[in-house]
Write a protein that holds these residues in place. Sequence first.
Motif, PDB file in Angstrom:
ATOM      1  N   THR A  67       0.830  -1.205   0.000  1.00 36.57           N
ATOM      2  CA  THR A  67       0.000   0.000   0.000  1.00 36.57           C
ATOM      3  C   THR A  67       0.866   1.258   0.000  1.00 36.57           C
ATOM      4  OG1 THR A  67      -1.658  -1.229   1.279  1.00 36.57           O
ATOM      5  CG2 THR A  67      -1.905   1.160   1.168  1.00 36.57           C
ATOM      6  N   LYS A  68       1.937   1.228   0.766  1.00 35.75           N
ATOM      7  CA  LYS A  68       2.845   2.377   0.815  1.00 35.75           C
ATOM      8  C   LYS A  68       3.452   2.646  -0.558  1.00 35.75           C
ATOM      9  CE  LYS A  68       7.068   4.002   3.112  1.00 35.75           C
ATOM     10  NZ  LYS A  68       8.142   3.650   4.082  1.00 35.75           N
ATOM     11  N   LYS A  69       3.846   1.585  -1.250  1.00 30.21           N
ATOM     12  CA  LYS A  69       4.435   1.734  -2.584  1.00 30.21           C
ATOM     13  C   LYS A  69       3.425   2.338  -3.552  1.00 30.21           C
ATOM     14  CE  LYS A  69       6.753  -0.938  -6.211  1.00 30.21           C
ATOM     15  NZ  LYS A  69       7.229  -2.300  -6.616  1.00 30.21           N
ATOM     16  N   GLN A  70       2.182   1.895  -3.448  1.00 24.72           N
ATOM     17  CA  GLN A  70       1.146   2.420  -4.331  1.00 24.72           C
ATOM     18  C   GLN A  70       0.891   3.903  -4.058  1.00 24.72           C
ATOM     19  OE1 GLN A  70      -2.573   0.285  -4.145  1.00 24.72           O
ATOM     20  NE2 GLN A  70      -3.027   0.731  -6.269  1.00 24.72           N
ATOM     21  N   PHE A  71       0.873   4.274  -2.795  1.00 20.54           N
ATOM     22  CA  PHE A  71       0.678   5.678  -2.441  1.00 20.54           C
ATOM     23  C   PHE A  71       1.859   6.521  -2.916  1.00 20.54           C
ATOM     24  CE2 PHE A  71      -2.827   6.768   0.622  1.00 20.54           C
ATOM     25  CZ  PHE A  71      -3.587   5.644   0.367  1.00 20.54           C
ATOM     26  N   ASN A  72       3.072   6.001  -2.719  1.00 21.62           N
ATOM     27  CA  ASN A  72       4.264   6.746  -3.136  1.00 21.62           C
ATOM     28  C   ASN A  72       4.273   6.994  -4.638  1.00 21.62           C
ATOM     29  OD1 ASN A  72       5.171   6.825  -0.511  1.00 21.62           O
ATOM     30  ND2 ASN A  72       6.633   5.149  -0.733  1.00 21.62           N
ATOM     31  N   SER A  73       3.772   6.030  -5.404  1.00 19.53           N
ATOM     32  CA  SER A  73       3.737   6.191  -6.861  1.00 19.53           C
ATOM     33  C   SER A  73       2.789   7.306  -7.283  1.00 19.53           C
ATOM     34  CB  SER A  73       3.314   4.874  -7.523  1.00 19.53           C
ATOM     35  OG  SER A  73       1.957   4.571  -7.228  1.00 19.53           O
ATOM     36  N   GLN A  74       1.878   7.661  -6.366  1.00 20.99           N
ATOM     37  CA  GLN A  74       0.932   8.746  -6.631  1.00 20.99           C
ATOM     38  C   GLN A  74       1.350  10.042  -5.943  1.00 20.99           C
ATOM     39  OE1 GLN A  74      -2.754   7.132  -5.171  1.00 20.99           O
ATOM     40  NE2 GLN A  74      -2.783   5.440  -6.635  1.00 20.99           N
ATOM     41  N   GLY A  75       2.563  10.025  -5.372  1.00 21.04           N
ATOM     42  CA  GLY A  75       3.068  11.211  -4.699  1.00 21.04           C
ATOM     43  C   GLY A  75       2.420  11.471  -3.356  1.00 21.04           C
ATOM     44  N   ARG A  76       1.860  10.417  -2.755  1.00 21.62           N
ATOM     45  CA  ARG A  76       1.187  10.566  -1.467  1.00 21.62           C
ATOM     46  C   ARG A  76       1.927   9.779  -0.389  1.00 21.62           C
ATOM     47  NH1 ARG A  76      -4.877   8.944  -1.741  1.00 21.62           N
ATOM     48  NH2 ARG A  76      -4.091   7.206  -3.018  1.00 21.62           N
ATOM     49  N   LYS A  77       1.801  10.236   0.840  1.00 20.88           N
ATOM     50  CA  LYS A  77       2.431   9.568   1.972  1.00 20.88           C
ATOM     51  C   LYS A  77       1.450   8.584   2.591  1.00 20.88           C
ATOM     52  CE  LYS A  77       4.514  10.455   6.510  1.00 20.88           C
ATOM     53  NZ  LYS A  77       4.807  11.475   7.550  1.00 20.88           N
ATOM     54  N   PHE A  78       1.983   7.443   3.037  1.00 15.50           N
ATOM     55  CA  PHE A  78       1.135   6.452   3.707  1.00 15.50           C
ATOM     56  C   PHE A  78       1.832   5.974   4.970  1.00 15.50           C
ATOM     57  CE2 PHE A  78      -0.317   2.096   4.533  1.00 15.50           C
ATOM     58  CZ  PHE A  78      -1.687   2.316   4.602  1.00 15.50           C
ATOM     59  N   ASP A  79       1.136   6.102   6.106  1.00 20.37           N
ATOM     60  CA  ASP A  79       1.682   5.669   7.389  1.00 20.37           C
ATOM     61  C   ASP A  79       1.094   4.323   7.795  1.00 20.37           C
ATOM     62  OD1 ASP A  79       3.306   7.892   7.827  1.00 20.37           O
ATOM     63  OD2 ASP A  79       1.637   9.056   8.657  1.00 20.37           O
ATOM     64  N   SER A  80       1.866   3.573   8.541  1.00 22.30           N
ATOM     65  CA  SER A  80       1.405   2.290   9.059  1.00 22.30           C
ATOM     66  C   SER A  80       0.186   2.486   9.959  1.00 22.30           C
ATOM     67  CB  SER A  80       2.527   1.629   9.864  1.00 22.30           C
ATOM     68  OG  SER A  80       2.022   0.587  10.676  1.00 22.30           O
ATOM     69  N   PRO A  81      -0.749   1.536   9.950  1.00 23.72           N
ATOM     70  CA  PRO A  81      -1.900   1.637  10.860  1.00 23.72           C
ATOM     71  C   PRO A  81      -1.494   1.559  12.318  1.00 23.72           C
ATOM     72  CG  PRO A  81      -1.824  -0.517   9.796  1.00 23.72           C
ATOM     73  CD  PRO A  81      -0.823   0.345   9.097  1.00 23.72           C
ATOM     74  N   TYR A  82      -0.255   1.144  12.571  1.00 26.57           N
ATOM     75  CA  TYR A  82       0.219   1.001  13.944  1.00 26.57           C
ATOM     76  C   TYR A  82       1.218   2.091  14.329  1.00 26.57           C
ATOM     77  CZ  TYR A  82      -1.561  -3.503  12.455  1.00 26.57           C
ATOM     78  OH  TYR A  82      -2.345  -4.491  11.919  1.00 26.57           O
ATOM     79  N   ALA A  83       1.373   3.082  13.459  1.00 28.34           N
ATOM     80  CA  ALA A  83       2.331   4.152  13.743  1.00 28.34           C
ATOM     81  C   ALA A  83       1.907   4.963  14.963  1.00 28.34           C
ATOM     82  CB  ALA A  83       2.467   5.063  12.527  1.00 28.34           C
ATOM     83  N   LYS A  84       0.603   5.020  15.201  1.00 23.51           N
ATOM     84  CA  LYS A  84       0.081   5.769  16.343  1.00 23.51           C
ATOM     85  C   LYS A  84      -0.887   4.886  17.118  1.00 23.51           C
ATOM     86  CE  LYS A  84      -3.275   8.673  15.788  1.00 23.51           C
ATOM     87  NZ  LYS A  84      -4.116   9.843  15.407  1.00 23.51           N
ATOM     88  N   SER A  85      -0.618   4.701  18.411  1.00 21.66           N
ATOM     89  CA  SER A  85      -1.520   3.914  19.250  1.00 21.66           C
ATOM     90  C   SER A  85      -2.794   4.697  19.520  1.00 21.66           C
ATOM     91  CB  SER A  85      -0.850   3.553  20.580  1.00 21.66           C
ATOM     92  OG  SER A  85       0.217   2.656  20.372  1.00 21.66           O
ATOM     93  N   ARG A  86      -3.910   3.991  19.531  1.00 19.25           N
ATOM     94  CA  ARG A  86      -5.193   4.623  19.805  1.00 19.25           C
ATOM     95  C   ARG A  86      -5.532   4.540  21.289  1.00 19.25           C
ATOM     96  NH1 ARG A  86      -3.584   4.512  14.524  1.00 19.25           N
ATOM     97  NH2 ARG A  86      -5.244   5.157  13.094  1.00 19.25           N
TER      98      ARG A  86
END
Length: 319
Positions: A246-265
Motif C-alpha cells: 500500500t505504501k508503494k502504491q501511495f508513493n507512486s501517486q506522490g502521497r504519503k502512507f503511514d502504518s496503521p500502527y504508527a500511532k496507538s489509539r
Amino acid sequence: MAAMLMRILTLTLLITLVGCGDDRPDKIAQFQQLAGQRIDTLGKMLNDGQIRNAMLLKQYTGIMERQNPDMAPLFSELAKDATTNGPMYSSLVNRYQGLSNASNYVDLDQQLAEAENIYHAADPSLYNDMISDPLNVVADMSNGALARVNSISREAAALANGADDFGTGSQLVGNPGYGNWQTGSNGMSFWAWYGMYSMFSNVMRGPIGYDRWSSRRNYSYYNDVGRSRYTSPKQATAQNKTFERTKKQFNSQGRKFDSPYAKSRTGSTSLSRQSTSTPKASTTGTRSKSGSKFRSNYSKNSNFRNSNSRTTRGVRRGK
C-alpha cells in the motif's frame, strides 16, 4: 616448559569457547516447555469457567442469540473464544507446536522471540484482556444493553482518536484470527472475514479498505496492545507485506502512507499489569531482533531453573 605452556593455553582457549557458546537453543527449549504448561493451564481455566471475560462472553452471546436469532450463527462462532475451540486459543496451540521446527523461522532470534511471546500470550490475565475485543463486539451489538469491559465506549474512543465508524465488529479487523487483508483487482487491500465471521458484513458500512482503516481506525486491544504477543512471525510478515504494498502504491501517486500502527489509539481501561507492560510491536508488522532482551528476561525468571524438561501432554496432542 614450552609444551606445558601450550597445554595451558589450549585449555584456556577451550574454556573460553565453552563460555561463549550460543545459549539461545536452550532458552528456546525452556520457553517452549513453559509455554506448553501455560497453554494447558489456560485451557483448563477456560473449560472450568475461571477466565472472567470468557465467562462474560458466554453469557453475552447466549443473551444475544435469544434476542437476535437471525445472527445466532455469528454469536455462536464468537462464543468459541470463551473455549479452547476459538481462534485465539487455537492459534496459541498451533504456534506452540510450530516451535519444534526451526525451519519455520528466519533465525534463532526470531524463534526465541516467538517462544517468549507464546509463553506470555498464554498468561491467563493477558488472555482475559485479549478476549475483551470479541466481548465488546457483542456488547456493541446489544445497543448498550450489555456493558463493555476494559474499554471506554465506542463513541468516546472514536471522538478521542478521530476515528471513523466502520460498524459493529470493527475491533476484530486486522486480527488474523478472524480474517485477513486481500488485494482487489485495483491493487488496493480490503478486509475479508473468515467463515461465519463474514456475517459482520451485514452490519458493517460496506467493505473496509486497508488505506482508510489504517488512518481512521478506532481502538482495539489486539491492534493497540496485544499484537506483539498474539501475532506469529508468518502473520507479522503478511501484515508487513500489506503495508509495504500500500505504501508503494501511495508513493507512486506522490502521497504519503503511514502504518496503521504508527500511532496507538486511546480507549483501554482497567487492563492487567501484564497488558500494561506488554512491549509495543513494530509499526510495520515485522519483528526486530532483540536477543539481549530475551537473555535478560530469561535470567530473571526463576521458573526456568525449576522446570521439568518435558512438554505437557495436552498441548503435545494438540488439545
